[in-house]
Design an enzyme around this catalytic site. Structure first.
Site, mmCIF file in Angstrom:
data_model
loop_
_atom_site.group_PDB
_atom_site.id
_atom_site.type_symbol
_atom_site.label_atom_id
_atom_site.label_comp_id
_atom_site.label_asym_id
_atom_site.label_seq_id
_atom_site.Cartn_x
_atom_site.Cartn_y
_atom_site.Cartn_z
ATOM 1 N N MET A 26 43.597 47.526 31.335
ATOM 2 C CA MET A 26 44.894 47.652 30.672
ATOM 3 C C MET A 26 45.974 47.054 31.564
ATOM 4 O O MET A 26 45.688 46.489 32.613
ATOM 5 C CB MET A 26 45.146 49.112 30.308
ATOM 6 C CG MET A 26 44.195 49.601 29.219
ATOM 7 S SD MET A 26 44.431 51.329 28.788
ATOM 8 C CE MET A 26 43.792 52.162 30.234
ATOM 9 N N ARG A 66 41.777 57.612 43.180
ATOM 10 C CA ARG A 66 40.803 57.942 42.135
ATOM 11 C C ARG A 66 39.421 57.961 42.765
ATOM 12 O O ARG A 66 39.199 57.375 43.823
ATOM 13 C CB ARG A 66 40.846 56.921 40.993
ATOM 14 C CG ARG A 66 40.532 55.497 41.419
ATOM 15 C CD ARG A 66 40.771 54.518 40.281
ATOM 16 N NE ARG A 66 40.627 53.129 40.723
ATOM 17 C CZ ARG A 66 41.035 52.080 40.033
ATOM 18 N NH1 ARG A 66 41.632 52.244 38.870
ATOM 19 N NH2 ARG A 66 40.857 50.848 40.487
ATOM 20 N N CYS A 93 7.915 60.238 23.639
ATOM 21 C CA CYS A 93 7.226 59.125 24.282
ATOM 22 C C CYS A 93 7.752 57.767 23.827
ATOM 23 O O CYS A 93 7.147 56.743 24.111
ATOM 24 C CB CYS A 93 5.721 59.204 24.043
ATOM 25 S SG CYS A 93 5.243 59.117 22.298
#
Length: 912
Positions: free
Chosen positions: A108, A348, A868
Site C-alpha cells: 500500500m 513489527r 490420504c
C-alpha cells in the site's frame, strides 16, 4: 455517541496499545505501544480500519464526524511537536502511511513531507537552517504526491518512472551520481519540472493547500487497500479483503538535514539466515523511501554505522534489544536519525525465511526469552516455510567449476537463501505469462529494483535479482516472506529494459538465457550450476553428514522434538516403494497412509495388459497369477521398511484404460499383435476389447471397488499378495500391521462385497502358512454418499481414510484435470478463497468430512479415521483435520515435517 475514528499518540501518552491491531492496524498499534514504553516516537494519530470499511461501503467517502476528529488530533500533534501545520514561520510536516492488522510490506501507499508548498518550504529552510534539505524534501513530496495520490505512472513497462527519469536527467546534466549532490537551484528546478509533469499528465495543478494535501494522502492510503498488488498479496497469504487498513498520520522528522542525519530499516536479528545481532540498511542524509524502494544501495548497519554515527548506533542497538525483549520476537524497525537522535517510525514482527524462522525460534527458547510452546506458534514459523530447509543447495564443487570456466558474473547482497537456476526475465508481467505457459521452467526475475507492482512476477519466479537496493529493500523483504532465493544490490549488473538484456563483466545476456544465483552467498553465475541436497537431507536421508557437523540440522532436530511432544495428530506418508518409505521414516512418518497399488503395476505392464485383454475369468486369473509374486515382493519391501508401523494399502483404483488404451496401441504399433499372441486371440479382438474400456467420464466410471466387484479375481489376487507378504515378513521377525483399503465405496453392500473376498484370502493364507496376524479392512471416503451413510459403512469398515482429491471432485463437480482454464480466474476474482485441490474447502468438502466423522463414529466409537489426499501435507488442511478429530493425516515424504509442525501448532492453539 459518535464513533471514535482517530487515536492519538505522542508525549508519552497513547489512546491505543499493541492489543488493538484489529482497530488500529499493526503499525498504529505498535506506534502507540512504543510511546507507552518510553521510546522516542514523533507524535501522530491513527485513522482506524473502521474508516476504511466505511470508505468502501459508502462510495469512497468518509464518516461525517471524521473531519473534526482529525482536526482535533492534528492540534494535539502541533502542541506536542511545538510547530504548526501550514505555518509560514514554524511549519509542521506530516507523513501518511498505511497499516493493516497483518503486515503487507510495500503493498500500500505512503506519502512523506505533507504540508510543503512554495511558502512553507522557505519557512522550513529557515527553521532547519538547511535550505538544500528543505528543497530536497519539497522535491520528494511533489514526486511522491504525484505518484501516489495523482497516480502518475509510466505509460508502459519499458518507460521509466517519469519523475525518476527527470531526476536522472538532472543528475546527468549536473555531472553528479547522487541526488544528495544536487544544488539548491537544481532542486528548485526539479520541483518546477515535477509540477509541470503533473499539470501535463494529470491535467491538474499540484495542490498547495496543506489540508487538501493531507486529505488527498489519506484518501490515497485507503484507496490503495484495493489496488491490484494489495489484493494479490492478500489472496496469497489468506488475508481477508474486508479487514481494511488503518492510516497513520505522523509528524515528520528528517534524515536529510545533513551528514549527522540518516534513515534506515533495521532487524534485531538477520532474517535471511537467522544469525543474531542488530543488522539492516541505512543511508546518510536521506529519507526513508530511499531505503525501502531499493533505488539506492544503502550501507549496512552492522558494518559501518558504529563508525559513522557511534552515539546513534548505541541508541539504536539499545532500542532494538528493548523491543525484542518487550515483544519476545525479532523486530523489523524503521527509524530516522535527526541530528544524532534516533526516532522510531515503526516496529513489527519481522518477515523471515524458513531458515531464519527455525533458527530464531530455537535460539529465543535457548536464550530463555520464549517457551518451546511459543516457538511453535504459526506466526513464528509458518509450517510451509519448514520445507525451505529441505530444498537443494548449490554444490561447492560445481560452483568452483563454473568459476574456472569463466561463468562467474557478479556478487551482490544475499537477501534470501536458496539455490535458483532459471531463465532471465526482466518484466514482471512477462514472468507471470511465461510461468503460466511453461510451469516447469524456472524463472529468474532480474530488475534494476522491484516495486510492489512487480508482485505477480515475483510470485512466478524461482529467484529474484536486483541491481540496486539493500537487505531491507522491497525485493528482499517480499522474497524472504515468499521463501524465494534473492540477491539485491548487485551493482555490476546493468539492466537494459529497452533491449531486454543485462550487461555484466563484458558479457551481454538476453531474456531467456539461463543464470544461476546463490541466495546464501550473493553469487551469480552464467548458465546452470549443479545442486546437492540440503544439510537436513544429507543428515537424515543420505547419511553423508553427521548431525554434529550441521548447526542447521541440530536446530531442526530440536524444533521437531518439541513438535512431536505437543502434537496430537499422527502423520503418515503416501509411499509406494521402500525407498519412499525409508525417506518418510527419516522425516518421522508413523506409518503409510496410502500405498497406491496401481503404481506398482506400471513396472509390469505386460502382465497387467495380459489380464485386461483376457476374455474369461480363468484366463484373467492366469494373468493375475503372474502379477502376484511382484505384488507380494513390493508389499514385503514396504512392510520391512515400516518395521511394525501400520501400512494402509489401497486396492486397485484407476480405470483399466490407464494401462491399456487406443493411445497405447497407436504409440506402440506392435502391441496389439503381442497381446493377441499372448491370449490366442486376434488383433481385431484386442482392439475391440480396448475400445470397450473407453469411458466418456472415467473419473466417475468403472474404477475403484467397481472393478473389484465386476472382476473379483483382481481383489483376490491383491489381497493374497498382501497377506502372503505380511506372513513372510512376520516370519523374518518383523512386526507387520497391514490395513487393506477398499477404494470408492459409496454403499455398504459395495464394501461388504470386497471385504468378504479380502477376509477369505487372509484366512486362506493363514491356514496355508500356519501363521496369523492382526489386520484391518477399511475404506476410502471419496464420494459424498459414503460420508452421508458413514454410519452404515462403519458397521463393517474398521477404518476410514478420506480421499479428499476425489471427494473434492465429487462434491464440487469440478474435475482437477480440467479446472486449469478457470481456477486462476476464480482466484483472481475472489469467487473462491483458495484452490480447493490444494487446501480443503472447509465449508463444503469440510462439512461432508464432518458428517462422515460424526456418523462413522456413531456406529463404531473407536473408528480410526485419516486423510490420504494431497491435502494431507497442506498446513491449513492439517489444522482442519485436527479440529474435526481425525487420527492421522498422510502426505508425501518431504511434506511430513510440514504436516507435523502444522499439527503441533493447531494442538497448541486449540489447547489440545
Amino acid at each position: 455517541m459518535s464513533t471514535k475514528y482517530v487515536y492519538f499518540f505522542g508525549d508519552g501518552q497513547a489512546d491505543g496499545d499493541s492489543s488493538m491491531k484489529t482497530l488500529l492496524g499493526g503499525k498504529g498499534a505498535n506506534l502507540a505501544e512504543m510511546v507507552r514504553i518510553g521510546l522516542p516516537v514523533p507524535a501522530g494519530f491513527t485513522l482506524t480500519t473502521e474508516v476504511c470499511t466505511y470508505y468502501y461501503a459508502n462510495n469512497r467517502t468518509f464518516p461525517p464526524e471524521l473531519k473534526q476528529q482529525v482536526l482535533d488530533a492534528l492540534k494535539k500533534v502541533e502542541k506536542s511537536m511545538g510547530a504548526e501545520f501550514g505555518s509560514a514561520t514554524n511549519p509542521l510536516l506530516f507523513s501518511c502511511r498505511s497499516g493493516a492488522r497483518e503486515s503487507m510490506p510495500g503493498m500500500m501507499d505512503t506519502v512523506l513531507n505533507i504540508g510543503l508548498n512554495d511558502t512553507t518550504v522557505v519557512a522550513l529552510a529557515k527553521q532547519t537552517g538547511n535550505e538544500r534539505s528543505a528543497w530536497d524534501s519539497y522535491r520528494r513530496f511533489v514526486q511522491m504526491y504525484g505518484d501516489v495520490v495523482l497516480e502518475l505512472k509510466p505509460k508502459d513497462k519499458t518507460e521509466g518512472d517519469p519523475f525518476e527519469v527527470a531526476l536522472e536527467h538532472k543528475r546527468e546534466k549536473a555531472g553528479v551520481k547522487e541526488d544528495s549532490q544536487l544544488s539548491v537551484e537544481q532542486l528548485k528546478e526539479l520541483v518546477a519540472e515535477f509540477k509541470q509533469l503533473i499539470k501535463s499528465r494529470a491535467g491538474k495543478d499540484f495542490p498547495t493547500d496543506p489540508m487538501e494535501q493531507v486529505w488527498g494522502a489519506i484518501g490515497a492510503v485507503f484507496g490503495s487497500w484495493m489496488n491490484d498488488r494489495a489484493m494479490v498479496y492478500r489472496r496469497t497469504y489468506g488475508i481477508p479483503h474486508e479487514w481494511g487498513t488503518a492510516a497513520n498520520v505522523q509528524a515528520m522528522v528528517f534524515g536529510n538535514l545533513g551528514d549527522d542525519c540518516a534513515t534506515g530499516v533495521g532487524l534485531t536479528r538477520d532474517c535471511a539466515l537467522g544469525t543474531p545481532g542488530f543488522c539492516g540498511d541505512y543511508l546518510i542524509n536521506a529519507q526513508g523511501e530511499d531505503v525501502v524502494a531499493g533505488i539506492r544501495t544503502p550501507k549496512r548497519i552492522e558494518e559501518t554505522l558504529a563508525s559513522d554515527m557511534p552515539e546513534s548506533y548505541k541508541q539504536l542497538n539499545e532500542i532494538g534489544k528493548k523491543l525484542e525483549k518487550h515483544y519476545k520476537e525479532v523486530q523489523d524497525i524503521e527509524f530516522t536519525i535527526q541530528r544524532g537522535k534516533v526516532y522510531m517510525l515503526q516496529t513489527r514482527n519481522a518477515k523471515r525465511t524458513g531458515f531464519a524462522a527455525v533458527r530464531i525460534a530455537v535460539d529465543l527458547v535457548n536464550e530463555g526469552l520464549i517457551t518451546e510452546q511459543e516457538a511453535l506458534q504459526k506466526r513464528r514459523i509458518p509450517a510451509d516455510d519448514l520445507a525451505q530447509l529441505l530444498q537443494p543447495i548449490f554444490d561447492p564443487a560445481s560452483k568452483a567449476t563454473a568459476t574456472k570456466e569463466g561463468r562467474f558474473l557478479a556478487k551482490g547482497i544475499n537477501a534470501g537463501p536458496g539455490a535458483a537456476s532459471g531463465v532471465i526475465c526482466l518484466f514482471a508481467d512477462e514472468a507471470e505469462q511465461f510461468h503460466e505457459k511453461n510451469p516447469n521452467t524456472d524463472i529468474i526475475l532480474v530488475r534494476k529494483e522491484t516495486s510492489p507492482e512487480d508482485l505477480r512476477g515475483m510470485k512466478a519466479a524461482k529467484g529474484i535479482l536486483t541491481a540496486t537496493g539493500g537487505a531491507s529493500s522491497h525485493a528482499a523483504l517480499v522474497s524472504r516472506q515468499m521463501g524465494k532465493a534473492c540477491i539485491v544490490g548487485c551493482s555490476a549488473i546493468e539492466v537494459d529494459y529497452t533491449t531486454n538484456t543485462i550487461n555484466v563483466g563484458g558479457k551481454t545476456l538476453k531474456s531467456g538465457d539461463f543464470i544461476s544465483m546463490d541466495g546464501f552467498t550473493g553469487e551469480v553465475f552464467e548458465g546452470k550450476v549443479q545442486t546437492k541436497p540440503s544439510e537436513v537431507i544429507q543428515v537424515l536421508v543420505q547419511k553423508t553428514l553427521k548431525p554434529e557437523e550441521s548447526e542447521t540440522y541440530q536446530r531442526y532436530a530440536q524444533l521437531m522434538g518439541w513438535v512431536d511432544k505437543h502434537r496430537k495428530l499422527r502423520v503418515r506418508t503416501n509411499a509406494d516403494t521402500p525407498n519412499q518409505a525409508d525417506e518418510a521414516i527419516a522425516f518421522g512418518a508413523e506409518g503409510i497412509g496410502l500405498c497406491r497399488t496401481e503404481h506398482m503395476f506400471f513396472d509390469h505392464l505386460d502382465e497387467i495388459r495380459h489380464m485386461i485383454v483376457a476374455e474369461t475369468k480363468e484366463s484373467r486369473e492366469e494373468a493375475l497369477a503372474k502379477l502376484l509374486p511382484f505384488q507380494r515382493e513390493d508389499f514385503a519391501g514396504l512392510f520391512r521398511s515400516m518395521n511394525g508401523r501400520p501400512v494402509t494399502i489401497r486396492l486397485l483404483d484407476p480405470p483399466l484404460h490407464e494401462f491399456l488404451s487406443d493411445r497405447h496401441l497407436e504409440e506402440q504399433p506392435d502391441l496389439a499383435q503381442k497381446l493377441a499372441s499372448w491370449t490366442n486371440s486376434t488383433v481385431d479382438a484386442v482392439k475391440r476389447r480396448v475400445g470397450e474400456l473407453h469411458e466418456a467420464n472415467p473419473m466417475l466410471g468403472h474404477r475403484g471397488c467397481r472393478l473389484g466387484i465386476v472382476y473379483p479375481e483382481i481383489t483376490a489376487m491383491q489381497a493374497r499378495a498382501i497377506f502372503e507378504a505380511a506372513v513372510k515378513v512376520k516370519k523374518e521377525g518383523i512386526n507387520v500391521v497391514p490395513e487393506v483399503m477398499v477404494p470408492l465405496a459409496g454403499f455398504l453392500t459395495e464394501f461388504k462385497h470386497q471385504e468378504k473376498i479380502i477376509r477369505a484370502a487372509a484366512e486362506a493364507v493363514f491356514k496355508e502358512t500356519g501363521t496369523t496376524l492382526e489386520y484391518l479392512v477399511g475404506t476410502m471416503i471419496e464420494v459424498p454418499r459414503a460420508a452421508v451413510r458413514a454410519d452404515q459403512i462403519a458397521s463393517a469398515a474398521e477404518f476410514f481414510s478420506f480421499g479428499t482429491n476425489d471427494l473434492t471432485q465429487t462434491t464440487l463437480a469440478i474435475s482437477r484435470d480440467d479446472y486449469g482454464p478457470f481456477i486462476g480466474y476464480y482466484r483472481e476474482h475472489d469467487i473462491i478463497p483458495s484452490d480447493p485441490f490444494q487446501t480443503i474447502d472447509q465449508e463444503g468438502v469440510g462439512d461432508i468430512m464432518k458428517i462422515g466423522v460424526e456418523r462413522g463414529r456413531s456406529s463404531r466409537a473407536d473408528l480410526k479415521i485419516g486423510i490420504c489426499g494431497e491435502h494431507g501435507g497442506d498446513p491449513a488442511s492439517v489444522m482442519f483435520c485436527h479440529d474435526i478429530g481425525l487420527n492421522y493425516v498422510s502426505c508425501s515424504p518431504r511434506r511430513v515435517p510440514v504436516a507435523k509442525l502444522a499439527a503441533a501448532q493447531q494442538a497448541l492453539a486449540a489447547g489440545k
